[in-house]
Design a protein around this motif. Sequence first.
Motif, PDB file in Angstrom:
ATOM      1  N   LEU A  67       0.828  -1.219   0.000  1.00  0.00           N
ATOM      2  CA  LEU A  67       0.000   0.000   0.000  1.00  0.00           C
ATOM      3  C   LEU A  67       0.859   1.264   0.000  1.00  0.00           C
ATOM      4  O   LEU A  67       0.552   2.218  -0.719  1.00  0.00           O
ATOM      5  CB  LEU A  67      -0.944  -0.009   1.208  1.00  0.00           C
ATOM      6  N   ASP A  68       1.922   1.263   0.794  1.00  0.00           N
ATOM      7  CA  ASP A  68       2.810   2.429   0.826  1.00  0.00           C
ATOM      8  C   ASP A  68       3.459   2.664  -0.530  1.00  0.00           C
ATOM      9  O   ASP A  68       3.534   3.806  -1.002  1.00  0.00           O
ATOM     10  CB  ASP A  68       3.882   2.262   1.904  1.00  0.00           C
ATOM     11  N   ARG A  69       3.934   1.594  -1.152  1.00  0.00           N
ATOM     12  CA  ARG A  69       4.564   1.747  -2.470  1.00  0.00           C
ATOM     13  C   ARG A  69       3.544   2.218  -3.496  1.00  0.00           C
ATOM     14  O   ARG A  69       3.847   3.042  -4.352  1.00  0.00           O
ATOM     15  CB  ARG A  69       5.229   0.444  -2.896  1.00  0.00           C
ATOM     16  N   ARG A  70       2.338   1.704  -3.405  1.00  0.00           N
ATOM     17  CA  ARG A  70       1.279   2.117  -4.332  1.00  0.00           C
ATOM     18  C   ARG A  70       0.963   3.602  -4.138  1.00  0.00           C
ATOM     19  O   ARG A  70       0.804   4.334  -5.120  1.00  0.00           O
ATOM     20  CB  ARG A  70       0.020   1.285  -4.096  1.00  0.00           C
ATOM     21  N   ASN A  71       0.868   4.052  -2.898  1.00  0.00           N
ATOM     22  CA  ASN A  71       0.562   5.463  -2.621  1.00  0.00           C
ATOM     23  C   ASN A  71       1.655   6.395  -3.133  1.00  0.00           C
ATOM     24  O   ASN A  71       1.387   7.550  -3.450  1.00  0.00           O
ATOM     25  CB  ASN A  71       0.357   5.686  -1.121  1.00  0.00           C
ATOM     26  N   GLY A  73       3.359   5.753  -5.826  1.00  0.00           N
ATOM     27  CA  GLY A  73       3.475   5.554  -7.256  1.00  0.00           C
ATOM     28  C   GLY A  73       4.624   4.650  -7.649  1.00  0.00           C
ATOM     29  O   GLY A  73       5.035   4.642  -8.803  1.00  0.00           O
ATOM     30  N   LEU A  74       5.131   3.873  -6.715  1.00  0.00           N
ATOM     31  CA  LEU A  74       6.246   2.961  -6.980  1.00  0.00           C
ATOM     32  C   LEU A  74       5.711   1.570  -7.290  1.00  0.00           C
ATOM     33  O   LEU A  74       4.665   1.169  -6.782  1.00  0.00           O
ATOM     34  CB  LEU A  74       7.170   2.892  -5.764  1.00  0.00           C
ATOM     35  N   PRO A  75       6.444   0.828  -8.104  1.00  0.00           N
ATOM     36  CA  PRO A  75       5.996  -0.545  -8.384  1.00  0.00           C
ATOM     37  C   PRO A  75       6.222  -1.431  -7.152  1.00  0.00           C
ATOM     38  O   PRO A  75       7.143  -1.213  -6.381  1.00  0.00           O
ATOM     39  CB  PRO A  75       6.895  -0.990  -9.549  1.00  0.00           C
ATOM     40  N   THR A  76       5.356  -2.424  -7.008  1.00  0.00           N
ATOM     41  CA  THR A  76       5.552  -3.394  -5.928  1.00  0.00           C
ATOM     42  C   THR A  76       6.461  -4.489  -6.459  1.00  0.00           C
ATOM     43  O   THR A  76       6.281  -4.976  -7.569  1.00  0.00           O
ATOM     44  CB  THR A  76       4.218  -3.980  -5.448  1.00  0.00           C
ATOM     45  N   VAL A  77       7.439  -4.853  -5.678  1.00  0.00           N
ATOM     46  CA  VAL A  77       8.456  -5.785  -6.150  1.00  0.00           C
ATOM     47  C   VAL A  77       8.150  -7.231  -5.789  1.00  0.00           C
ATOM     48  O   VAL A  77       8.696  -8.140  -6.387  1.00  0.00           O
ATOM     49  CB  VAL A  77       9.849  -5.390  -5.592  1.00  0.00           C
ATOM     50  N   ASP A  78       7.316  -7.447  -4.820  1.00  0.00           N
ATOM     51  CA  ASP A  78       7.028  -8.812  -4.380  1.00  0.00           C
ATOM     52  C   ASP A  78       5.907  -9.418  -5.208  1.00  0.00           C
ATOM     53  O   ASP A  78       5.437  -8.835  -6.173  1.00  0.00           O
ATOM     54  CB  ASP A  78       6.665  -8.819  -2.895  1.00  0.00           C
ATOM     55  N   GLY A  79       5.467 -10.588  -4.768  1.00  0.00           N
ATOM     56  CA  GLY A  79       4.441 -11.346  -5.467  1.00  0.00           C
ATOM     57  C   GLY A  79       3.113 -10.625  -5.555  1.00  0.00           C
ATOM     58  O   GLY A  79       2.957  -9.500  -5.092  1.00  0.00           O
ATOM     59  N   PRO A  80       2.153 -11.293  -6.156  1.00  0.00           N
ATOM     60  CA  PRO A  80       0.830 -10.692  -6.363  1.00  0.00           C
ATOM     61  C   PRO A  80       0.151 -10.278  -5.048  1.00  0.00           C
ATOM     62  O   PRO A  80       0.397 -10.859  -3.992  1.00  0.00           O
ATOM     63  CB  PRO A  80       0.039 -11.813  -7.034  1.00  0.00           C
ATOM     64  N   GLU A  81      -0.684  -9.265  -5.173  1.00  0.00           N
ATOM     65  CA  GLU A  81      -1.397  -8.749  -4.002  1.00  0.00           C
ATOM     66  C   GLU A  81      -2.303  -9.808  -3.391  1.00  0.00           C
ATOM     67  O   GLU A  81      -2.481  -9.843  -2.174  1.00  0.00           O
ATOM     68  CB  GLU A  81      -2.203  -7.513  -4.396  1.00  0.00           C
TER      69      GLU A  81
END
Length: 153
Positions: A67-71, A73-81
């Motif tokens: 959520l922090d990375r999404r807020n 605008g950064l890509p999430t590096v780990d597996g699917p949500e």
Amino acid sequence: MDGTAGGTVLALIGVLLGTVGTLVGQHLARRVEAQRDQQHRAAAKYAERKEAILGFLAAAQRVELVLDRRNRGLPTVDGPEDEKLHALWLAKKPVELTCSHEAAQAAHDYAKALHEQMRGAVANGRTAKRERLHSFMEIARGELGSDHPPLQR
């Protein structure tokens, strides 16, 4: 005959005192063992609760990171949500099994707030999420025996 009767009485008194001493000793030993067993069970229960709480917080933190990375605008590096949410709900179950009703409900409320924010079901769920986290943390502190006042948030 008086000497023999007196010796017999003294011998019987000795046997009686020995028996009483043995029974008192066994009683005290059982009491100590029962206290030790109770302390061992309490320590095991504490460790189990602590492990459940920390496991839930670790899973929640992985969702928080997404959520922090999404807020930002950064890509999430780990597996699917979906995997993160699944792990979160799975980590909530040991809290339900080992902790009080209040802790289980607070964990559920926090997981639900994270889930809703992850899915975009709420416009601005950050405040609700933080309130749920703080509520869970205070209840968890109580579960683990903290008798300190609530933390300033």
